[in-house]
Design an enzyme around this catalytic site. Structure first.
Site, PDB file in Angstrom:
ATOM      1  N   PRO A 102       0.854  -1.193   0.000  1.00  0.00           N
ATOM      2  CG  PRO A 102       0.130  -0.926   2.211  1.00  0.00           C
ATOM      3  CD  PRO A 102       0.946  -1.822   1.325  1.00  0.00           C
TER       4      PRO A 102
ATOM      5  CB  ALA B 187       0.036   7.177   1.437  1.00  0.00           C
TER       6      ALA B 187
ATOM      7  CD  GLN C 149      -1.422  -0.177   5.461  1.00  0.00           C
ATOM      8  OE1 GLN C 149      -1.347   0.933   4.940  1.00  0.00           O
ATOM      9  NE2 GLN C 149      -0.373  -0.961   5.642  1.00  0.00           N
TER      10      GLN C 149
ATOM     11  CB  CYS D  71       2.323   5.738   7.891  1.00  0.00           C
ATOM     12  SG  CYS D  71       2.284   7.327   7.024  1.00  0.00           S
TER      13      CYS D  71
ATOM     14  CE  LYS E 278       4.620  -1.859   4.430  1.00  0.00           C
ATOM     15  NZ  LYS E 278       5.534  -0.829   4.963  1.00  0.00           N
TER      16      LYS E 278
ATOM     17  CG  ASN F  17       8.463  -3.123   2.755  1.00  0.00           C
ATOM     18  OD1 ASN F  17       8.155  -2.164   3.451  1.00  0.00           O
ATOM     19  ND2 ASN F  17       8.533  -3.018   1.444  1.00  0.00           N
ATOM     20  N   GLY F  18      11.582  -3.466   1.966  1.00  0.00           N
ATOM     21  CA  GLY F  18      12.652  -2.470   2.007  1.00  0.00           C
ATOM     22  C   GLY F  18      13.759  -2.808   1.035  1.00  0.00           C
ATOM     23  CG  ASP F  19      16.648  -0.847   0.247  1.00  0.00           C
ATOM     24  OD1 ASP F  19      15.978   0.148  -0.082  1.00  0.00           O
ATOM     25  OD2 ASP F  19      17.556  -0.803   1.108  1.00  0.00           O
TER      26      ASP F  19
END
Length: 342
Positions: free
Chosen positions: A23, A25, A77, A107, A146, A208-210
């Protein structure tokens, strides 16, 4: 090592692969998800919406949750820090027909964290557990969460929250390997994901991340042992990235998309926007979306400037089909790259 690609069981929900779309934003709206659905990520998410807005049936919030059958399996979410309405908000997501509901505790934006929501929740792991337990009790669809690794490097809580989430009944936890303090700067630290996987017993851990392509997805799987990967900004202008990741993991890497193929994909995205929004809104949206598909190509800057001045859908379509864009030299690519914040 055997390739990590597999079907995955999320509660009672069977997912055909373990490459998910995040997701984002302001980015993963209905047209974005429509463009992505044809490539079949294992799971995709709507943009984050606020619990408070959901329970008071805010029309704008419900509009953000539009989806169609081509987007299944899909998760909604929610974001908020009030346990007393968490179950009700999760139930709304379920009643709308979503396949899963996710709690956002990642977030980093100030307007979200100022009331303790988003990554502000990382300061109170027990509250995350309480909210998740209320969501689990209220719905039959799987509940996930998350998070980021922690508020800052001195307060890493991902392994702890993994345990708390599992005890609360969540079926999966997605861990972004950056802290809230980092925002999107610097590399993601996959050690935090690896440590969280070690802390998990039955809860699925999503890395998650890169993760932007096949090689990075493979490294994430191999280094952390995670059950699935979540691709975030790597989906922008690459709605097909799940295909490329799957092909790479199976040992059949795909050739890079040609410029003509990228033009066609952008045209399809544009047409999804055109069928969903009013004409004036379409031209505004294309100022944001337009450069995603050409971000490493010579001419992107001029294309972005031209599409930002476009005042009709016909002009936008003509730019997509005919604006001169070519392959960039590696040294020039970063100069032409878009920097959309999501």
């Amino acid at each position: 090592m055997k390739h990590p690609l597999k079907q995955i069981q999320l509660g009672k929900l069977k997912l055909e692969n373990n490459v998910f779309y995040a997701p984002l934003a302001g980015c993963s709206d209905y047209p974005f998800r429509k463009a992505s659905a044809k490539y079949h990520p294992g799971l995709m998410f709507c943009e984050m919406v606020k619990m408070d807005a959901l329970v008071r049936h805010d029309p704008t919030t419900f509009h953000m949750l539009d989806f169609d059958k081509s987007m299944h399996p899909i998760a909604g979410q929610i974001c908020g820090s009030k346990p007393q309405i968490a179950g009700q908000a999760a139930r709304v997501i379920e009643e709308l027909g979503f396949d899963a509901v996710d709690l956002n505790c990642g977030c980093p934006v100030d307007k979200v964290t100022k009331d303790g929501s988003g990554s502000g929740m990382l300061k109170n792991p027990q509250l995350i557990g309480e909210i998740l337990a209320n969501m689990v009790a209220a719905v039959k669809i799987p509940v996930t969460v998350k998070i980021r690794a922690g508020w800052d490097e001195e307060n890493i809580v991902a392994p702890l929250i993994t345990t708390i989430a599992e005890q609360a009944g969540a079926k999966a936890i997605c861990i972004h390997g950056r802290t809230r303090k980092q925002g999107y700067k610097g590399p993601a630290n996959w050690d935090y994901i690896k440590e969280s996987k070690a802390a998990a017993r039955n809860i699925l851990v999503i890395g998650n991340g890169d993760v932007n392509d096949g090689p990075s997805a493979e490294r994430m799987f191999q280094y952390t042992g995670c059950d699935a990967v979540l691709v975030a900004r790597g989906t922008l202008g690459q709605p097909w990235v799940v295909e490329e990741i799957i092909a790479y993991l199976l040992g059949n890497p795909m050739e890079e998309r040609t410029m003509d193929q990228r033009r066609q994909a952008l045209l399809e995205h544009f047409l999804h926007i055109a069928t969903y929004h009013q004409p004036r809104k379409v031209t505004v949206e294309m100022r944001r979306v337009g450069c995603w598909y050409f971000k490493k190509s010579a001419g992107t800057r001029g294309f972005r400037e031209a599409i930002s001045r476009a005042e009709s859908m016909q002009v936008v379509e003509d730019l997509i089909l005919n604006y001169p864009i070519g392959a960039a030299a590696e040294d020039d690519a970063s100069e032409e790259e878009c920097n959309d914040e999501c």
